[in-house]
Design an enzyme around this catalytic site. Structure first.
Site, mmCIF file in Angstrom:
data_model
loop_
_atom_site.group_PDB
_atom_site.id
_atom_site.type_symbol
_atom_site.label_atom_id
_atom_site.label_comp_id
_atom_site.label_asym_id
_atom_site.label_seq_id
_atom_site.Cartn_x
_atom_site.Cartn_y
_atom_site.Cartn_z
ATOM 1 N N TRP A 99 39.457 48.443 41.337
ATOM 2 C CA TRP A 99 40.216 49.538 41.949
ATOM 3 C C TRP A 99 39.917 49.716 43.428
ATOM 4 O O TRP A 99 40.633 50.413 44.130
ATOM 5 C CB TRP A 99 39.878 50.856 41.231
ATOM 6 N N GLY A 128 35.513 42.045 39.113
ATOM 7 C CA GLY A 128 34.982 43.214 38.420
ATOM 8 C C GLY A 128 33.469 43.157 38.328
ATOM 9 O O GLY A 128 32.803 42.440 39.076
ATOM 10 N N GLU A 188 34.731 36.819 39.943
ATOM 11 C CA GLU A 188 34.111 37.389 41.140
ATOM 12 C C GLU A 188 33.512 38.712 40.679
ATOM 13 O O GLU A 188 34.231 39.681 40.447
ATOM 14 C CB GLU A 188 35.142 37.571 42.262
ATOM 15 N N LEU A 189 32.180 38.741 40.527
ATOM 16 C CA LEU A 189 31.528 39.817 39.787
ATOM 17 C C LEU A 189 30.633 40.695 40.654
ATOM 18 O O LEU A 189 29.623 41.206 40.194
ATOM 19 C CB LEU A 189 30.717 39.215 38.631
ATOM 20 N N CYS A 192 32.545 44.945 47.352
ATOM 21 C CA CYS A 192 31.665 43.960 46.703
ATOM 22 C C CYS A 192 30.923 43.104 47.712
ATOM 23 O O CYS A 192 29.802 42.667 47.459
ATOM 24 C CB CYS A 192 32.466 43.088 45.739
#
Length: 483
Positions: A155, A232, A254-255, A288
Site C-alpha cells: 500500500w 510485501g 520483493e520482501l 522498503c
C-alpha cells in the site's frame, strides 16, 4: 488529452468492464489523515475470481500473439495517459494513502516511467542462435511469455509498485491479474482505467479487490496462473511461496529491507545528513528501500548527528494536501504502535531520543507521528534488526570499514544500502562488501525504471526494472533442428 475519470470505480475490473462483486459486498477505504471514509471497494467472491481467471486466459491467448510493436505502442499510450492524469491522480493518492501531494505526483510520474521503459523493452526481447556439436544442427533459443501473472503489491506506493509488475508483464506478452491493496486501492484501479483508455484488450489486465488471503489462495492455487509477483512483507512472502510450491509456479519476491547507511570520515557530512533526512522521512518512513540504520564513523558521529537532528527539526508534519507538509500520516494505528515499541526498546538499551519520539498530539485525528531520531543505539536493539516502517531513525557508530560491514550485514535483509565517502577505494570496498541488491554512493536514489530493483537474503529474489525486469516474465524455449 484523455479526460481524467470523474470517479474511479471501487469495483472489479474484468473483461474491460467495471462490475460489483457477485454478492455486492464492499469494504471501506480510510483517509489516514482524517480517519474518514473516502470510498468503498468491492470484495470479490469465489465466482468473481473464477471469472477473472477465465478472462485472463482469453486475454493471454490474444496478447501473447500480438506483435511486439503493437504491444509497445499500447504500453507507451498508458504512460502518456498517466502523465496527463498525474496532477489529479496525485490528489486521489494523497486522499487514500496520506503522502504529501508533491510526493504523490512524483510517484505517478515514476509510474509512467515504468510503462515508458517497458514500451521499449517489448521490442527488445532477444533470442539467440547457438552452434551445436554438428554443422547440420541449428539451435535456436526464444523467449516466450510465462503466462498469466498474479501480482500483489503493498500500500505504501499504490501506483508505482503494481506498475513494476504490470509494465514488464504486458511487454513480455503476459496477461495480468492484479490485487490492489485494501488500504489504498484507488490509485491501482486508476491504472486499470488508463489501460482501458489506451486500448488494452479484454482480459489482458484484470483487477480484483477484496480479501488478500482468499484472492491469493484461489489465484495461486489455479493451474492457469504461471507466475506470482509480490511486493510485501517476509511473512506474506513465505505464505505465497508455500502456495506457489504446490503448482511449481514461478515467483518473484520483493520482501522489504532494512537499509544501512555507512558514513565515512571523509564524507561531506552536511550533505549526507540532509540527503539522509529527506530520504528517511519520505512517505513517513514507509519505504522498503528507505535508509533505516545510520552507521557513522565514530570520529564524525557528533557532527553527523547534530546535522541530522537539525534537518529533522525543520520537517513539517501535516495533512498531505497542505503544500507546506513534508511528512504526512502513517497508514494506520498499527504503524504508530510498532514505532512506539521500537523506540521504547531502544531507550531501554541506552539510546537517547534526540528528536521526536511520540505520536504527534497536535492532531485530533489522523495517524501522525513525530519524525524521530535516536542516538547511541546499540546493535543489539530491535530497531537495528527489524525494519522500522515508520519515521524513526537510529544512529550508531563504527570504528573501521570492517566493523561497518559487520554491522551493515547483521540482519536478514539485503535490499538497498547507501555509502557516503569521497574516497574511491572506500566506495568500492564498501559497495562490494555490503550484502544488498542495490547500493547508492553519495546519493539516495536507487529506484529508477532503467535499473534493476531487488534484494538478496530475506529481501527476496528477482528483479524489477532495467533490462533484467522483463526476463522474469518470460521463459526460454530451445529448439534444436537437424537439417
Amino acid at each position: 488529452m484523455t479526460e481524467f475519470p470523474n470517479v474511479v470505480p471501487g469495483q472489479l475490473y474484468i473483461d474491460r468492464a467495471w462490475r460489483p462483486s457477485k454478492d455486492g459486498a464492499t469494504s471501506n477505504v480510510i483517509d489516514p489523515a482524517t480517519e474518514e471514509i473516502v470510498g468503498t471497494i468491492a470484495k470479490a467472491t469465489d465466482a468473481d475470481i473464477d471469472a477473472a481467471l477465465t478472462s485472463a486466459q482469453d486475454g493471454l491467448a490474444l496478447w501473447r500473439h500480438t506483435d511486439a510493436w503493437t504491444r509497445s505502442a499500447t504500453i507507451r499510450r498508458i504512460a502518456e495517459i498517466l502523465r496527463e492524469w498525474a496532477p489529479q491522480a496525485a490528489r486521489l493518492m494523497t486522499s487514500e494513502q496520506g503522502k504529501p501531494l508533491r510526493e504523490a505526483e512524483a510517484e505517478w510520474l515514476a509510474t509512467a516511467d515504468q510503462f515508458d521503459w517497458y514500451a521499449d523493452e517489448a521490442r527488445r526481447i532477444y533470442g539467440r542462435t547457438v552452434d551445436g556439436h554438428f554443422t547440420g544442427n541449428r539451435i535456436l533459443v526464444r523467449r516466450e511469455p510465462v503466462g498469466i501473472v498474479a501480482a500483489f503489491a503493498a500500500w505504501n506506493f499504490p501506483a508505482l509498485l503494481p506498475s513494476r509488475k504490470l509494465a514488464p508483464a504486458l511487454a513480455a506478452g503476459c496477461s495480468v491479474i492484479v490485487r490492489p491493496t485494501e488500504e489504498a486501492p484507488f490509485s491501482t484501479l486508476l491504472i486499470a482505467a488508463a489501460c482501458h483508455e489506451a486500448g488494452v484488450p479484454a482480459g489482458v489486465v484484470t483487477m480484483i479487490t477484496g480479501s488478500a488471503s482468499k484472492i491469493s489462495e484461489k489465484l495461486i492455487g489455479s493451474r492457469s496462473v504461471r507466475k506470482v509477483s509480490l511486493t510485501g512483507s517476509v511473512p506474506v512472502g513465505r505464505t505465497l511461496l508455500h502456495l506457489a510450491a504446490d503448482n511449481i509456479t514461478e515467483v518473484s519476491m520483493e520482501l522489504g529491507g532494512h537499509a544501512p547507511v555507512l558514513v565515512f570520515p571523509d564524507a561531506d557530512i552536511d550533505a549526507a545528513a540532509k540527503a539522509c533526512v529527506a530520504s528517511k522521512f519520505r512517505n513517513a518512513g514507509q519505504v522498503c528501500a528507505s535508509p533505516s540504520r545510520f552507521l557513522v564513523h565514530e570520529s564524525v558521529s557528533t557532527e553527523f548527528s547534530d546535522a541530522f537532528v537539525a534537518a529533522t527539526a525543520g520537517l513539517r508534519v501535516g495533512d498531505g494536501f497542505d503544500p507546506n507538509t513534508d511528512v504526512g500520516p502513517l497508514t494506520n494505528l498499527k504503524r504508530i504502535t510498532e514505532a512506539q515499541e521500537l523506540i521504547e526498546d531502544a531507550v531501554a538499551g541506552g539510546a537517547t531520543i534526540a528528536a521526536g519520539g511520540q505520536r504527534d498530539e497536535r492532531f485530533d485525528k489522523g495517524f501522525y507521528f513525530q519524525p524521530t531520531v535516536l542516538t547511541n543505539v546499540t546493535p543489539d536493539r530491535q530497531i537495528m534488526r527489524d525494519e522500522p516502517f515508520a519515521p524513526v531513525a537510529p544512529i550508531t557508530t563504527f570504528e573501521s570499514l570492517e566493523h561497518a560491514l559487520e554491522l551493515a550485514n547483521a540482519t536478514e535483509f539485503g535490499l538497498a544500502s547507501y555509502v557516503w565517502t569521497r574516497d574511491l577505494r572506500t566506495a568500492f570496498h564498501a559497495s562490494e562488501g555490503i550484502e544488498a541488491g542495490m547500493v547508492g554512493i553519495n546519493n539516495m536514489a536507487v529506484a529508477t525504471a532503467e535499473a534493476p530493483f531487488g534484494g538478496v537474503k530475506h529481501s527476496g529474489y528477482g528483479r524489477e526494472g532495467g533490462a533484467e525486469g522483463i526476463l522474469d516474465y518470460t521463459v526460454a524455449k530451445t529448439t534444436i533442428m537437424t537439417l
